[in-house]
Scaffold this motif. Structure first.
Motif, PDB file in Angstrom:
ATOM      1  N   LEU A 250       0.842  -1.417  -0.043  1.00 42.32           N
ATOM      2  CA  LEU A 250       0.066  -0.119  -0.014  1.00 42.32           C
ATOM      3  C   LEU A 250       0.857   1.334  -0.070  1.00 42.32           C
TER       4      LEU A 250
ATOM      5  N   VAL B 101      -7.235   4.396   3.414  1.00 39.27           N
ATOM      6  CA  VAL B 101      -6.212   3.477   3.739  1.00 39.27           C
ATOM      7  C   VAL B 101      -6.541   2.648   4.879  1.00 39.27           C
TER       8      VAL B 101
ATOM      9  N   VAL C 247       3.197  -1.063   3.869  1.00 40.44           N
ATOM     10  CA  VAL C 247       2.568  -0.119   3.807  1.00 40.44           C
ATOM     11  C   VAL C 247       3.842   1.187   3.689  1.00 40.44           C
TER      12      VAL C 247
END
Length: 269
Positions: A33, A83, A96
């Protein structure tokens, strides 16, 4: 229990994306991410769906630091909703990559979300990247402060690209986090160009014959040796964090209440 490793630093240009790339090499199936104003991990394929192995899901951040401060953080909180929703949807070991000027805001939100994420079976870990710059060290201390209560493990990568990090200051900043060193590399301009074109993922795919045609036999050899050594050094620096991510971390520090677990899959570290 799926584990999520957050890679953070509030100061830009410290090597955070390089550390993320090293983790992605060490754990090649980990979805990423990316929380940035524009995509930077462009050598990875873009995820079509959540939890797609080895792919990047980009979350654009548009709020400026001025807007965040003026709104008391509300501007950032609104942007982080996608998120946070994506974190709750994680089903496998994931990375992330948090952009500069964004880490402090997101970690502040995750401090509140972490207990609920843990109840949902998701454990958070943190990697903070530091360099010799005073600002980066100060930001690292702020990011690490208070995290033992809600992270399963904390790691610091000291990037020596701009010189060695003062060990006394580093010890004062990192607390009980696991520290690794990434030594500085003096790469030739041509070598940096090759690295920029393919990043760490491209190093293993470099073709000596093509490099010889573009440069010379001697220079091609230097480029290959230097980039291979650099890639190995990055992967060694992220090894403890990568092992924690895939659940092979018996020696890693864990916060009270954090549970062990996670997928047992990793690349060469």
């Amino acid at each position: 229990m799926p584990r999520i490793l957050l890679v953070a630093q509030e100061t830009g240009g410290i090597g955070k994306s390089t550390v993320t790339r090293g983790l992605a090499e060490a754990v090649p199936d980990a979805p990423i991410l990316e929380i940035e104003s524009v995509p930077r991990l462009t050598e990875f394929k873009t995820a079509d769906v959540s939890n797609q192995p080895g792919s990047v899901q980009h979350f654009p951040m548009r709020a400026t630091r001025e807007a965040i401060e003026a709104s008391g953080g509300k501007a950032a909180r609104a942007e982080f909703d996608p998120v946070i929703n994506a974190l709750y949807a994680v089903t496998t070991a994931s990375l992330v990559d948090i952009g500069a000027n964004t880490s402090a805001s997101l970690l502040g939100i995750l401090r509140e979300e972490a207990p609920t994420l843990r109840e949902a079976g998701i454990e958070l870990g943190l990697v903070v990247v530091v360099a010799a710059e005073a600002g980066a060290l100060a930001d690292a201390g702020k990011l690490l402060q208070g995290t033992p209560a809600w992270t399963g493990a904390r790691f610091v990568v000291a990037n020596g690209v701009r010189g060695a990090v003062d060990p006394v200051i580093l010890k004062r900043v990192v607390g009980d986090a696991t520290v690794t060193q990434l030594r500085g590399f003096e790469l030739e301009d041509e070598t940096r160009e090759v690295l920029a074109a393919g990043q760490l993922r491209g190093v293993a795919r470099l073709d000596r014959a093509s490099l010889v045609q573009q440069t010379s036999p001697a220079q091609a050899g230097r480029i290959l040796r230097d980039l291979t050594a650099f890639r190995l050094a990055v992967m060694e620096a992220v090894k403890p964090a990568a092992l924690w991510l895939v659940g092979e971390d018996e020696a890693a520090p864990a916060s009270a209440g954090a549970r062990k677990g996670g997928p047992k899959r990793a690349g060469n570290t």
